[in-house]
Write a protein that holds these residues in place. Sequence first.
Motif, PDB file in Angstrom:
ATOM      1  N   ILE B   6      30.343 -21.066  41.969  1.00 23.95           N
ATOM      2  CA  ILE B   6      30.023 -21.906  43.122  1.00 23.95           C
ATOM      3  C   ILE B   6      29.752 -21.050  44.350  1.00 23.95           C
ATOM      4  O   ILE B   6      28.760 -21.222  45.048  1.00 23.95           O
ATOM      5  N   ILE B   7      30.638 -20.080  44.583  1.00 22.70           N
ATOM      6  CA  ILE B   7      30.463 -19.193  45.739  1.00 22.70           C
ATOM      7  C   ILE B   7      29.149 -18.425  45.606  1.00 22.70           C
ATOM      8  O   ILE B   7      28.369 -18.319  46.545  1.00 22.70           O
ATOM      9  N   GLU B   8      28.891 -17.954  44.406  1.00 24.08           N
ATOM     10  CA  GLU B   8      27.645 -17.250  44.103  1.00 24.08           C
ATOM     11  C   GLU B   8      26.439 -18.117  44.488  1.00 24.08           C
ATOM     12  O   GLU B   8      25.492 -17.650  45.104  1.00 24.08           O
ATOM     13  N   GLY B  65      23.219 -38.527  33.892  1.00 22.69           N
ATOM     14  CA  GLY B  65      23.091 -38.062  35.278  1.00 22.69           C
ATOM     15  C   GLY B  65      24.372 -37.367  35.695  1.00 22.69           C
ATOM     16  O   GLY B  65      25.190 -36.976  34.855  1.00 22.69           O
ATOM     17  N   LEU B  66      24.579 -37.239  37.005  1.00 20.42           N
ATOM     18  CA  LEU B  66      25.791 -36.590  37.508  1.00 20.42           C
ATOM     19  C   LEU B  66      27.046 -37.233  36.935  1.00 20.42           C
ATOM     20  O   LEU B  66      27.953 -36.541  36.464  1.00 20.42           O
ATOM     21  N   ALA B  67      27.101 -38.569  36.974  1.00 14.73           N
ATOM     22  CA  ALA B  67      28.312 -39.273  36.567  1.00 14.73           C
ATOM     23  C   ALA B  67      28.594 -39.082  35.076  1.00 14.73           C
ATOM     24  O   ALA B  67      29.722 -38.752  34.688  1.00 14.73           O
ATOM     25  N   GLU B 114      15.646 -29.518  41.293  1.00 15.01           N
ATOM     26  CA  GLU B 114      15.378 -29.757  39.877  1.00 15.01           C
ATOM     27  C   GLU B 114      16.329 -28.962  38.989  1.00 15.01           C
ATOM     28  O   GLU B 114      16.424 -27.739  39.126  1.00 15.01           O
ATOM     29  N   TYR B 115      17.025 -29.639  38.119  1.00 14.83           N
ATOM     30  CA  TYR B 115      17.943 -28.964  37.195  1.00 14.83           C
ATOM     31  C   TYR B 115      17.716 -29.485  35.785  1.00 14.83           C
ATOM     32  O   TYR B 115      17.530 -30.691  35.583  1.00 14.83           O
ATOM     33  N   THR B 480      28.312 -29.540  43.796  1.00 19.58           N
ATOM     34  CA  THR B 480      28.033 -30.643  42.887  1.00 19.58           C
ATOM     35  C   THR B 480      27.553 -30.121  41.542  1.00 19.58           C
ATOM     36  O   THR B 480      28.082 -30.476  40.485  1.00 19.58           O
ATOM     37  N   VAL B 481      26.537 -29.268  41.602  1.00 21.74           N
ATOM     38  CA  VAL B 481      25.883 -28.856  40.368  1.00 21.74           C
ATOM     39  C   VAL B 481      26.815 -27.990  39.504  1.00 21.74           C
ATOM     40  O   VAL B 481      26.886 -28.172  38.293  1.00 21.74           O
ATOM     41  N   TYR B 482      27.533 -27.067  40.168  1.00 20.56           N
ATOM     42  CA  TYR B 482      28.357 -26.165  39.356  1.00 20.56           C
ATOM     43  C   TYR B 482      29.833 -26.562  39.310  1.00 20.56           C
ATOM     44  O   TYR B 482      30.554 -26.161  38.403  1.00 20.56           O
TER      45      TYR B 482
END
Lengths: 124, 489
Positions: B6-8, B65-67, B114-115, B480-482
């Motif tokens: 995340i920090i990265e 999705g995210l959820a 985009e992921y 969020t993503v990681y």
Amino acid sequence: MKKITFTLLSIATMALLTGCGDKPKSDIVTYKYTPAEVYTATCAHCHGDKGEGMPSKKGPAIDKKTIPELEMDLFDIKNGGVGQSTATEHDVMEHNMKKLKEKGYEYDVKAMANYIYNTFNRAK
Amino acid sequence: MKSNKIIEEVLNEIEKHEGVMSRRDAMKFLAASPLAASVIAGTVASTPAHASSSAKGKIVIVGGGLAGVATAAKLTHKLSNPDITIIEPNTKSVSYQPGQTLIAGGVWQKSDIEYETEKFIPKGVTWIKESVVSFDPKNNKLKTSGGQEISYDYLVVATGLALDFAAIKGLEGVITSYGPNEVVRQKVGKNGVYSMYFADGAVDTYKGIQELIAKAKEHKGTEKLQALFTDPATPIKCGGAPKKIMYLMHDRLVKAGVRDKVELLFCPSGDKMFGVPEYHTAILEQFKQRDFKWEYKTNLVAIDTDKKVATFEKKWLEKGEFDEDLKEYTMISMSKEVEKKYDFIHITPPQKAPDVVGKSPLGSSKGWVPVVQETLQHVSFKNIFALGDVAAVPMGKTGGSARKQYNVVADNLVAIMEKQSQLPSKFDGYTVCPLITSIGTVMLAEFNWTAKPTPSFPLDPTQERWIWWLLKVYALKPMTVYGMLSGRA
């Protein structure tokens, strides 16, 4: 510009830490009347003594709704919509609720939803 | 080691967008910062090293999705023998939708949000790249677009919602943020009609802003150009977005030196700026400072894209007879249609549960999946849970809500699998709206069902701040993503 990175790391840290184990900060509210008292004194005039609805007063039946449905409706009425700028589905009742609140007929949404369901729906 | 990631990624974001400092400088800060150490401690502590439950059963998650993906990841951590299937047709379903406002504002590119879903499906989870065409909850079965019949022991509904452009007369198409959108784009994304509620639409919206600026520069005469911003009468994703695009437009017009040529008018279906009084007041002040106009209870119902005229249903209450029972005047709901010319209109489309869910036995009269709001368990089917945009809970159709909900669903689902009598985890309605008020400031509106501000930080939440802009633009996406998609934060 080092400040930006430091600020970012700080807020990212705070956000990550607060992500786990935060508590709801709701205040404790007390009500003058019980849901049953509020219902009998006010709601029953238009929704009927058994929640069966009164077409003459344009009060819809509420005796077939589940607790979550009732909660959503009551939330919508008391909050004037379920979103930020989204219209309420109950514009007349939103107005009426404000009047009732002025007269002290305030209630907890969850408690009222449970009362209506347990008294009029489940009993059938 | 997810926290390092995340920090990265936060560092990557800084580097990519501003080039404000070198990676080496940033790393020095990281090494010196006790905060960085606590980030790592914090995330590790929240993730058990060993799975805590040996409960068994086949779990099907509809929607990746995210959820859906975050729920799958969390369940993978919690179960020692997970049997999880995700059904999701879109290969970019985990793309970062909160970034669409930043695309529309010209701050990000589409590639920034985009992921590839493939990279985030947890190890061991089966991914069926199809959509569900019917549900049979009484027999614990469903059918997919590829003709498969799939049975399950436990079902998680996380399909997201549908953007119902077709509900506006004059437009066509019911789409999602990242799915096919040709039908909608026949009329939206050109000729002054824009919507950033889908990713390609967000790209178009920024072009639309540029067009309006060009038009404003040529504009002569005393009558101002009209820019309208709508907010429909249904629950919507990100309640702040219809206003955020207005702030971004304002900022772009000011920077181009043509703000005085354009009138910005907000037309929401409701009668307030925000359900939380403190935030409502703050936003109203921001509107006044920027000379925004607004007309409450004015809901877009039709649009003529050739004549550039939008039709709104305007509602109001009129005093009726005195009611002896209530000792009050009764109120009568009135409405009429009003037409408005526009040079630019940003449409926030009406939104609904996908029909395949909403009109199935899982849905409700309004479509949204009826759940017990705290536990997110389906009202009628105890082995089914719903979360994210498709669940019938008030206020939050945001990534911020989903970030709280997936933990609740995973905890409660495991409890059901273990035949526990009590569901241990409760959702309190938390949601968050980082309201972009300019390029460089954000008001971080956090709140829950008590309709009161619930700030995570010891700062006045009604103030627009630069640090929340940094949070929105650089930190929330990597978190969020990681963090969330791996089920850890």
